[in-house]
Design a protein around this motif. Structure first.
Motif, short mmCIF file in Angstrom:
data_model
loop_
_atom_site.label_atom_id
_atom_site.label_comp_id
_atom_site.label_asym_id
_atom_site.label_seq_id
_atom_site.Cartn_x
_atom_site.Cartn_y
_atom_site.Cartn_z
N UNK A 121 0.86 -1.18 0.00
CA UNK A 121 0.00 0.00 0.00
C UNK A 121 0.90 1.24 0.00
N UNK A 122 1.17 1.74 -1.20
CA UNK A 122 2.06 2.88 -1.40
C UNK A 122 3.43 2.67 -0.73
N UNK A 123 4.17 1.67 -1.19
CA UNK A 123 5.54 1.50 -0.67
C UNK A 123 6.38 2.72 -1.05
N UNK A 124 7.40 3.01 -0.23
CA UNK A 124 8.17 4.22 -0.49
C UNK A 124 9.66 4.01 -0.63
N UNK A 125 10.22 2.93 -0.07
CA UNK A 125 11.67 2.80 -0.10
C UNK A 125 12.08 1.34 -0.08
N UNK A 126 13.37 1.11 -0.38
CA UNK A 126 13.86 -0.24 -0.55
C UNK A 126 15.33 -0.30 -0.13
N UNK A 127 15.75 -1.45 0.37
CA UNK A 127 17.15 -1.68 0.73
C UNK A 127 17.46 -3.15 0.57
N UNK A 128 18.75 -3.46 0.42
CA UNK A 128 19.22 -4.83 0.27
C UNK A 128 20.23 -5.13 1.37
N UNK A 129 20.21 -6.37 1.89
CA UNK A 129 21.22 -6.74 2.86
C UNK A 129 22.35 -7.50 2.17
N UNK A 130 23.33 -7.95 2.94
CA UNK A 130 24.52 -8.58 2.38
C UNK A 130 24.23 -9.93 1.73
N UNK A 131 23.07 -10.51 2.05
CA UNK A 131 22.68 -11.79 1.46
C UNK A 131 21.77 -11.62 0.25
N UNK A 132 21.46 -10.37 -0.10
CA UNK A 132 20.60 -10.11 -1.25
C UNK A 132 19.12 -10.07 -0.92
N UNK A 133 18.76 -10.19 0.37
CA UNK A 133 17.36 -10.05 0.75
C UNK A 133 16.89 -8.63 0.48
N UNK A 134 15.63 -8.50 0.13
CA UNK A 134 15.03 -7.23 -0.25
C UNK A 134 14.11 -6.75 0.87
N UNK A 135 14.31 -5.52 1.32
CA UNK A 135 13.49 -4.92 2.37
C UNK A 135 12.72 -3.75 1.79
N UNK A 136 11.44 -3.70 2.09
CA UNK A 136 10.57 -2.65 1.54
C UNK A 136 9.85 -1.94 2.67
N UNK A 137 9.88 -0.61 2.63
CA UNK A 137 9.05 0.18 3.53
C UNK A 137 7.65 0.26 2.94
N UNK A 138 6.74 -0.54 3.48
CA UNK A 138 5.35 -0.63 2.99
C UNK A 138 4.54 0.41 3.75
N UNK B 246 7.32 -3.16 7.66
CA UNK B 246 8.48 -3.47 6.84
C UNK B 246 8.31 -4.89 6.32
N UNK B 247 8.61 -5.08 5.05
CA UNK B 247 8.50 -6.39 4.42
C UNK B 247 9.88 -6.82 3.95
N UNK B 248 10.19 -8.11 4.14
CA UNK B 248 11.42 -8.68 3.61
C UNK B 248 11.09 -9.91 2.78
N UNK B 249 11.69 -9.99 1.60
CA UNK B 249 11.59 -11.18 0.75
C UNK B 249 12.98 -11.55 0.27
#
Length: 325
Positions: A221-238, A244-247
């Motif tokens: 619902x209108x995500x605004x930002x994104x970051x990656x960790x050292x393992x390549x996981x994707x974090x999204x500010x939902x 916070x969502x991680x995939x």
């Protein structure tokens, strides 16, 4: 208590401005992570409502320094968006209402430089720098991603249809953030399409999307930002799901969501900025609560926060972006 979720400018809907929601328990720091929050990188935050960039070293605010005021001149900003810091410590910010990206050498503002007007920015909201020093811009109003060699604007490349929002391949609807992985692939927060886009390069090759509108798994619902960790996981500010969502990948493998709406521990009100440090700790700009939060993992272990609403030391007013250095 008034909350303004969107600020209308012309036909655009620039991103979340949450106002008047206080800050946790009202103290400069709160949480359960110890007196200083432990050692970590220096934090740089875009403090939208105060029209300034803030720098501090830890979760008691050591080294608190600010730069900027409201306006359109040198050392002035209007609706700051994302922020990034290069290897040399130079600071880059997206200055939305002034339709520009600005860089400066340090928190004194020396070396102030505005990206060439030849790039024709409409309303930049996100900035990022890759390992080679190339500068990427999420041009929210221009409906595109721009890459330039440096702040001079040399070597400009564009992805997206200029000023035309859409849902098809090669189109965006108000992109707000961009980041780049170790392989050079580009991740874009396509906010009003409620999805994340990944491409291999600025030609748009390998286009893949993830997410649809909603409140459940694989939804945003209108995500605004994104970051990656050292393992390549994707974090999204939902953002408007207040979590916070991680995939693990662009298929949504290992979906994990953290947070509920509120102003306590493990709660957010409109999270916007997100960053991951070298220890894979998670930093979140909790926009509506006027605070910065850090926790160790997606269980919330080590939760600690810093900030409250206001204009002085230890205060924020609708902070948006965060960078670590």
């Amino acid at each position: 208590m008034e909350r303004r979720k969107f600020l209308q400018v012309g036909m655009l809907t620039p991103f979340v401005l949450l106002a008047g929601c206080g800050g946790g328990n009202g103290s400069p720091a709160s949480g359960s992570g110890g007196n200083s929050g432990g050692p970590g990188p220096t934090m740089y935050v875009t403090d939208q409502g105060n029209n300034r960039v803030v720098r501090f070293n830890d979760f008691i605010g050591t080294g608190w320094t600010t730069y900027g005021s409201r306006g359109s001149g040198t050392g002035q900003f209007g609706l700051l968006g994302g922020i990034t810091v290069d290897k040399q410590g130079h600071i880059y910010v997206a200055d939305y209402t002034n339709a520009r990206v600005v860089s400066f050498n340090d928190m004194s503002g020396t070396g102030w430089t505005v990206l060439s007007s030849a790039i024709s920015l409409v309303g930049p909201y996100g900035v990022a720098i890759d390992s080679s020093g190339l500068l990427y811009i999420a041009d929210f109003g221009g409906q595109r991603i721009i890459r330039v060699n440096d702040i001079t604007g040399a070597g400009a490349l564009y992805l997206g249809t200029y000023k035309q929002a859409g849902t098809n391949q090669g189109q965006f609807n108000n992109p707000t953030a961009v980041t780049i992985d170790s392989s050079g692939r580009i991740y874009i927060v396509d906010s009003n399409n409620n999805r994340i886009v990944r491409v291999n390069d600025m030609t748009g090759a390998g286009w893949i999307t993830y997410g649809v509108a909603g409140y459940g798994q694989n939804q945003f619902n209108l995500p605004s930002n994104i970051a990656l960790d050292s393992k390549g996981n994707i974090y999204i500010a939902d953002t408007l799901n207040h979590r916070i969502v991680r995939v693990s990948d662009m298929n949504g493998t290992n979906w994990t969501a953290f947070g509920t709406q509120g102003n306590g521990i493990n709660q957010f009100t409109g999270p916007t900025g997100i960053a991951i440090d070298s220890q894979n700790r998670i930093y979140v700009v909790d926009n509506g609560n006027n605070r910065i939060v850090r926790f160790n993992d997606m269980t919330g272990t080590g939760w600690i926060s810093y900030g409250s609403g206001g204009h002085g030391v230890g205060n924020f007013s609708s902070p948006f972006g965060i960078a670590l250095h």
